[in-house]
Design a protein around this motif. Structure first.
Motif, mmCIF file in Angstrom:
data_model
loop_
_atom_site.group_PDB
_atom_site.id
_atom_site.type_symbol
_atom_site.label_atom_id
_atom_site.label_comp_id
_atom_site.label_asym_id
_atom_site.label_seq_id
_atom_site.Cartn_x
_atom_site.Cartn_y
_atom_site.Cartn_z
ATOM 1 N N ALA A 274 45.202 32.245 32.471
ATOM 2 C CA ALA A 274 44.228 32.142 33.560
ATOM 3 C C ALA A 274 44.396 33.285 34.550
ATOM 4 N N GLY A 275 45.542 33.950 34.500
ATOM 5 C CA GLY A 275 45.818 35.044 35.412
ATOM 6 C C GLY A 275 44.869 36.220 35.239
ATOM 7 N N ASP A 276 44.161 36.199 34.129
ATOM 8 C CA ASP A 276 43.226 37.288 33.858
ATOM 9 C C ASP A 276 42.096 37.385 34.876
ATOM 10 N N ILE A 277 41.847 36.304 35.590
ATOM 11 C CA ILE A 277 40.736 36.401 36.532
ATOM 12 C C ILE A 277 41.092 37.246 37.747
ATOM 13 N N ILE A 278 42.357 37.607 37.879
ATOM 14 C CA ILE A 278 42.702 38.581 38.905
ATOM 15 C C ILE A 278 42.470 39.961 38.311
ATOM 16 N N GLU A 279 41.417 40.595 38.752
ATOM 17 C CA GLU A 279 41.074 41.896 38.183
ATOM 18 C C GLU A 279 41.616 43.051 39.011
ATOM 19 N N THR A 280 42.018 44.086 38.306
ATOM 20 C CA THR A 280 42.409 45.316 38.984
ATOM 21 C C THR A 280 41.165 46.171 39.118
ATOM 22 N N VAL A 281 40.892 46.623 40.310
ATOM 23 C CA VAL A 281 39.785 47.556 40.504
ATOM 24 C C VAL A 281 40.425 48.902 40.818
ATOM 25 N N ARG A 282 40.537 49.681 39.813
ATOM 26 C CA ARG A 282 41.274 50.941 39.908
ATOM 27 C C ARG A 282 40.769 51.826 41.043
ATOM 28 N N GLY A 283 41.706 52.310 41.808
ATOM 29 C CA GLY A 283 41.344 53.200 42.912
ATOM 30 C C GLY A 283 40.913 52.449 44.154
ATOM 31 N N VAL A 284 40.846 51.111 44.061
ATOM 32 C CA VAL A 284 40.411 50.320 45.204
ATOM 33 C C VAL A 284 41.415 49.222 45.541
ATOM 34 N N GLY A 285 41.567 48.270 44.643
ATOM 35 C CA GLY A 285 42.487 47.173 44.939
ATOM 36 C C GLY A 285 42.370 46.077 43.889
#
Lengths: 226, 226
Positions: free
Chosen positions: B209-220
């Motif tokens: 379920a941890g997949d719903i935390i997305e990395t937005v590269r260059g932002v946060g």
DNA sequence: CCGCTCGGGACATCCATGTGACATCCATGC
DNA sequence: GCATGGATGTCACATGGATGTCCCGAGCGG
């Protein structure tokens, strides 16, 4: 980027602050007197006001009161700059509705951090909104998300900034130099294909909708909604 | 309107805070010592306590413990006020059951925002539940409990806070600076891996379920429900 | 003393980005 | 029309910066 009005009578300090805020990507405007500052604020409402409490003409507190009483300028955040030890001023300033304060002498670094923090809070309060659109394209700043006909498109941070800049200035041509300066933060003339390459990548990812990014030969690019 | 008890030994600051809370429509009560604060709280249970951790007599943590151990006063929300850099205090405070904290020097606007947010949450809890959810994850603020597909997951205080912040702002990207400021209470630029490390731990504990935390590269980072 | 939590340095890893070479296109002058 | 030069489109690739991961030391509580 946000617009900041500096009201400060010490020219040296004002210059220093202005230089650094610009370097950090803010638009700035400067006034040396309280009256001048109010005039500027009315003419062109800023997002944030850096207000020195020790001014030659009007008392800083008075300026703050005026700012907060005008419905148009009211929404600007205010950061007070006060001389060391003027505790009373500080308290008074915060009571009047300032959002933060820095005490002279302050480091530029500290000032920048506070300015950014205040603006961030102001942003958070404004709620969702912040959706730019043109044709089939919509761009949501806070979600950092772009959709074409409702379909999500994954953009890199740079592509996103580029598209946002173009959307914000729809229909107005942006030269490569302007884009380099505003999207990349670089000030220089160009001999490389950097901008073109990213425009290409953007068009590619946008698919057919990418056509709204027009090339203006000999000048630059512009985004023209149908 | 809600009733707020301020326990703070710096008279100036206490006055400033009191003034602003009243201006915002709250009832206030002030005590300059820990013992005095407890007495006030017993005499007239508040909805929220603003507690300075640096008090002349009793340690702030002790006051908090006392508050939470009395069934009558227990239901009051607590917002910790701590001096800059007292990291340990903050963590400890949260573990002891404080609802939020602000770090000196703080702006009035920030304080008001946090107080209102805490009261809002407290209000919501009176009703059926105070549960935030996204995908398979559900977070119960009042029980301080997280479940993934109904299975309980044990999080530390910090992890819980991080997850709650992300859940409250679902779909909106949070920069590392914002997270540091709102979850950690630190205002600074980053050169460390602190945020990333905790994101990693969170993802780990949440499992798939941890997949719903997305990395937005260059932002946060952002949490995006399916 | 042990175990837990947290911060953050030291890597490993990945991929977004800048760049120059080349292809292509277009306005211009004839 | 057509040749021509400059402007733009396209491509593959290296490189640096951003992120993931691991691990250790400090602090604290049991």
């Amino acid at each position: 980027m946000a617009r900041i009005l500096i009201i400060e009578d010490e020219q040296d300090l004002a210059g220093l602050v202005e230089y650094n805020l610009r370097a950090a990507g803010f638009e700035t405007d400067t006034a040396n007197t309280g009256a001048g500052g109010l005039a500027r604020a009315r003419a062109h409402p800023p997002d944030l006001v850096l207000l020195d409490l020790m001014l030659p003409d009007v008392a800083g507190g008075e300026v703050l009161r005026m700012l907060k009483s005008d419905p148009e300028m009211k929404k600007a955040a205010v950061v007070i700059v006060s001389a060391k030890g003027q505790e009373a001023d500080r308290i008074q300033g915060l009571e009047l509705g300032a959002d933060d304060y820095v005490v002279k002498p302050f480091s530029v670094r500290e000032l920048l951090l506070r300015v950014k923090a205040v603006l961030r809070r102001a942003d958070a309060e404004e709620g969702p909104a912040a959706v730019l659109a043109a044709g089939d394209i919509s761009l949501d700043t806070s979600r950092h998300q772009v959709r074409v006909k409702g379909e999500e498109i994954i953009l890199t941070a740079l592509e996103f900034r580029l598209l946002r800049t173009l959307l914000e200035r729809s229909d107005r041509v942006q030269t490569r130099e302007v884009l380099l300066s505003d999207v990349w933060g670089i000030q220089a003339e160009i001999h490389t294909r950097t901008v073109d390459t990213h425009i290409k990548r953007l068009r590619e990812k946008l698919g057919p909708a990418g056509d709204i990014i027009e090339t203006v030969r000999g000048v630059g690019y512009k985004l023209s909604p149908p």
